[in-house]
Design an enzyme around this catalytic site. Structure first.
Site, mmCIF file in Angstrom:
data_model
loop_
_atom_site.group_PDB
_atom_site.id
_atom_site.type_symbol
_atom_site.label_atom_id
_atom_site.label_comp_id
_atom_site.label_asym_id
_atom_site.label_seq_id
_atom_site.Cartn_x
_atom_site.Cartn_y
_atom_site.Cartn_z
ATOM 1 N N ASP A 99 0.831 -1.201 0.000
ATOM 2 C CA ASP A 99 0.000 0.000 0.000
ATOM 3 C C ASP A 99 0.869 1.256 0.000
ATOM 4 O O ASP A 99 2.008 1.251 0.481
ATOM 5 C CB ASP A 99 -0.963 0.011 1.189
ATOM 6 C CG ASP A 99 -0.249 0.192 2.514
ATOM 7 O OD1 ASP A 99 0.427 -0.750 2.946
ATOM 8 O OD2 ASP A 99 -0.349 1.284 3.103
ATOM 9 N N TYR A 100 0.293 2.316 -0.542
ATOM 10 C CA TYR A 100 0.979 3.602 -0.603
ATOM 11 C C TYR A 100 0.959 4.271 0.764
ATOM 12 O O TYR A 100 -0.063 4.262 1.454
ATOM 13 C CB TYR A 100 0.311 4.519 -1.623
ATOM 14 C CG TYR A 100 0.611 4.169 -3.057
ATOM 15 C CD1 TYR A 100 1.873 4.371 -3.587
ATOM 16 C CD2 TYR A 100 -0.381 3.647 -3.885
ATOM 17 C CE1 TYR A 100 2.157 4.059 -4.919
ATOM 18 C CE2 TYR A 100 -0.111 3.329 -5.203
ATOM 19 C CZ TYR A 100 1.161 3.539 -5.720
ATOM 20 O OH TYR A 100 1.442 3.230 -7.024
#
Length: 238
Positions: free
Chosen positions: A15-16
């Site tokens: 995930d960012y």
């Protein structure tokens, strides 16, 4: 924990990190926000220092909690009244936090106002990749409807661009996995997170490929950081 990899496989979650605030830094071109991300600092700690200063009597964990709420409250177009309810402070204190925030990040205020003005002139806003959202109530005499459209004018540019990014990353990753002839496959997308299923024999290569591909999916003024981990189930991969 109910999502479990099949025998011989692992789940890979990537995930960012703070993607919406990074996009805000890029779109607003605010030098303080950009510097924070380029240095790899924690943006909430930096905001805490910028808003409260080094001599506040508030405990550090409470400073950070309030700073995080302010960061996202302004991103989502919340008012001082709503922020006060969220943090559990007076409206006067919340209003002071908002003013302090914009004093430290003036380009963010400019970006928000410019987004509203563009929407008033054109009746629409666009994301970084050109997707369009019409805002028919932006000039409405109905105050709640107009204020909601103004909130959406800013919110769409930031959250819509974050949605652009994750979709672009999915396409790029599909191509990259095919090019490497890997058996790792994308199985789900949740907000700014991608979930993949990878054979144990591929886990190291897949982990490196996923992080590289996602971090290069879009060019911003700040680096795109990706947190990724493999585990037997989805909960353990976080």
């Amino acid at each position: 924990a109910a999502f479990i990899a099949p025998p011989g496989h692992l789940l890979l979650s990537a995930d960012y990190s703070q993607i919406e605030l990074r996009i805000l830094a890029h779109l607003s071109e605010d030098p303080t926000l950009i510097e924070t991300f380029r240095r790899g600092e924690d943006v909430h700690d930096r905001t805490s220092l910028e808003i409260f200063g080094p001599f506040t009597t508030l405990p550090k964990d409470e400073q950070r909690r309030r700073s995080k709420m302010v960061n996202y409250a302004l991103l989502y177009g919340k008012t001082a009244f709503t922020l006060a309810q969220d943090i559990g402070i007076s409206r006067k204190e919340a209003d002071a936090f908002i003013h302090a925030y914009f004093d430290r990040y003036p380009r963010v205020r400019g970006f928000i106002e410019a987004s509203k003005e563009e929407a008033r002139k054109t009746g629409m806003v666009r994301t970084m990749m050109g997707r369009l959202r019409r805002l028919p109530d932006i000039q409405s005499k109905n105050v709640p409807a107009r204020l909601e459209s103004e909130r959406q004018a800013t919110n769409t540019r930031v959250q819509g661009s974050a949605a652009d990014l994750i979709k672009k990353a999915m396409v790029d990753l599909d191509h990259a996995l095919r090019a490497r002839q890997l058996k790792t496959r994308l199985i789900s997308q949740i907000h700014d997170e991608l979930l993949l299923e990878t054979p144990m024999a591929e886990q190291d290569e897949a982990l490196e490929l996923v992080k590289t591909t996602m971090s290069e999916a879009m060019k911003l003024l700040v680096p795109l950081e990706v947190d990724a981990k493999v585990a037997p189930n989805w909960a353990a991969a976080h």
